[in-house]
Design a protein around this motif. Structure first.
Motif, short mmCIF file in Angstrom:
data_model
loop_
_atom_site.label_atom_id
_atom_site.label_comp_id
_atom_site.label_asym_id
_atom_site.label_seq_id
_atom_site.Cartn_x
_atom_site.Cartn_y
_atom_site.Cartn_z
N LEU A 152 63.40 37.20 25.36
CA LEU A 152 64.65 37.70 26.07
C LEU A 152 65.61 36.53 26.30
O LEU A 152 66.94 36.77 26.59
N ARG A 189 66.06 48.32 28.70
CA ARG A 189 64.83 48.84 29.05
C ARG A 189 64.17 48.40 30.28
O ARG A 189 64.56 47.07 30.82
N THR A 209 65.98 53.63 35.03
CA THR A 209 66.52 54.58 33.58
C THR A 209 66.98 55.78 33.75
O THR A 209 67.32 56.35 32.56
N THR A 228 65.83 39.05 21.21
CA THR A 228 67.21 39.49 21.52
C THR A 228 68.17 38.62 20.80
O THR A 228 68.25 37.47 20.99
N THR A 242 59.82 44.39 24.93
CA THR A 242 60.83 45.10 25.33
C THR A 242 62.23 44.44 25.13
O THR A 242 62.25 43.66 24.54
N GLY A 243 63.42 45.07 25.74
CA GLY A 243 64.70 44.56 25.11
C GLY A 243 65.51 45.13 26.25
O GLY A 243 65.40 45.88 27.12
N PRO A 244 67.18 44.67 25.77
CA PRO A 244 68.23 45.15 26.64
C PRO A 244 68.33 46.62 26.93
O PRO A 244 67.54 47.19 25.71
N VAL A 271 71.29 38.48 27.70
CA VAL A 271 70.76 39.32 28.62
C VAL A 271 70.30 39.05 30.12
O VAL A 271 70.13 37.85 30.01
N ARG A 323 62.86 54.91 27.70
CA ARG A 323 63.49 53.42 27.97
C ARG A 323 62.61 52.60 28.90
O ARG A 323 62.85 51.54 29.24
N VAL A 335 67.62 39.18 32.83
CA VAL A 335 66.47 39.67 32.84
C VAL A 335 66.01 39.56 34.57
O VAL A 335 66.15 38.63 35.07
N GLU A 359 70.82 44.41 30.27
CA GLU A 359 69.99 43.95 31.23
C GLU A 359 68.36 44.36 30.76
O GLU A 359 68.19 45.06 30.06
N THR A 360 67.47 43.74 31.37
CA THR A 360 66.20 44.09 31.20
C THR A 360 65.14 43.70 32.37
O THR A 360 65.63 42.78 33.17
#
Length: 328
Positions: A204, A170, A147, A2, A166-168, A6, A153, A8, A123-124
């Motif tokens: 992340l 999601r 989501t 990332t 995964t990522g922001p 973010v 997502r 997490v 955010e994740t």
């Protein structure tokens, strides 16, 4: 990896959502969702959400069956399983579910950094699911509520060290094989694999402004001490960027309380877990490091086996920080 900060959120997933969605009483569902028509649709679709009458008798076989379906449902390729899920979501509208419908959603909504159970664009959410059919399925619908019902997502990792990233913005569901509390050996093995899941968090947390917040209010309760150990291990690596929280249930509105995390500094890790094997047992002569803070915290003496064994914190740290295995 990332390229922006973010937040997490990490939580285990229990079955509180299904206590509502699969209730025999339509009135109980209506009390939870606050909408008569929606409650009627959910009640009608209970068998499609998860029908216990057709569960396989073997718990592992059932977990594998549901896991295979989750792969198909969350795959970007259009297929029958994905189409059936999309059709179900049109009826049960997880975008309309309130946060109090499950412990996982309520914990996110009580977080002062969020004030909502929906995952934001910065955010994740990482949901650690039990290795059971119902646990995995409950994780899916919690994720979809987070989501707003958008399947594209939601990510699913059948293995904690899997290649799915995964990522922001999601939500990722992480299956820990063996996390069903049927046998101590399998359960402890699942907890050891939490460290393999650390690679996802490392990516992340690449931005020094990123933070990680553990939610320890609910979910699979027997896993919480292990998750706390995992949080402490991460705090050793990332300092105060990692925090742990529990929901204070009697406050109005609900709020989170930050829990203390005791972890040694990262510059004090080298060699502290040298000669511990992958099974968590000490293979050297004598005893491990004489540092008092590590005895009883990272490892403990198992009297009936006359052996030293890593604690949940130690097991996580051995995976997350390779320098712990080297010479001090």
């Amino acid at each position: 990896m990332t390229d922006r900060p973010v937040t997490v959120h990490v939580a285990t997933v229990g079955l509180s959502l299904f206590d509502t969605l699969l209730a025999d009483s339509e009135e109980r569902i209506e009390d939870a969702v606050g909408d008569y028509d929606l409650a009627e649709e959910i009640h009608r679709a209970r068998d499609r959400i998860h029908d216990p009458n057709y569960e396989l008798p073997d718990r592992k076989d059932e977990a594998d069956r549901v896991s295979d379906r989750l792969v198909k449902e969350t795959s970007s390729d259009s297929g029958e399983a994905r189409e059936e899920l999309e059709d179900l979501l049109t009826a049960i509208r997880p975008d309309k579910w309130p946060s109090h419908i499950s412990a996982e959603l309520a914990s996110l909504a009580a977080d002062p950094a969020k004030a909502s159970h929906r995952v934001g664009e910065n955010e994740t959410v990482l949901l650690i699911a039990s290795d059971t059919g119902r646990g995995l399925r409950a994780a899916l619908f919690n994720a979809l509520a987070m989501t707003g019902g958008k399947v594209d997502r939601v990510d699913y990792l059948p293995e904690p060290e899997g290649r799915v990233e995964t990522g922001p913005g999601r939500v990722a569901i992480v299956r820990l094989p063996g996390l069903d509390a049927e046998q101590d050996k399998d359960f402890l093995g699942a907890m050891e694999r939490l460290g393999e899941f650390g690679g996802q968090i490392k990516n992340l947390m690449a931005d020094p402004r990123s933070t990680c917040r553990f939610h320890l209010s609910g979910g699979f309760r027997v896993a919480l001490p292990f998750l706390l150990g995992f949080a402490q291990a991460l705090r050793s690596l990332y300092g105060t960027r990692v925090t742990a929280h529990a929901q204070y249930e009697f406050s109005t509105p609900p709020r989170l309380i930050e829990l203390p995390l005791s972890s040694p500094r990262s510059d004090d890790l080298r060699g502290k877990l040298a000669r511990f094997g992958k099974d968590g047992y000490f293979t050297g002569k004598g005893r491990p490091s004489q540092d008092a803070v590590w005895s009883g915290f990272a490892y403990e003496w198992i009297k009936d086996q006359c052996l030293w064994r890593l604690t949940p914190f130690g097991m996580a740290l051995l995976k997350l920080a390779p320098e712990t295995r080297g010479e001090p």
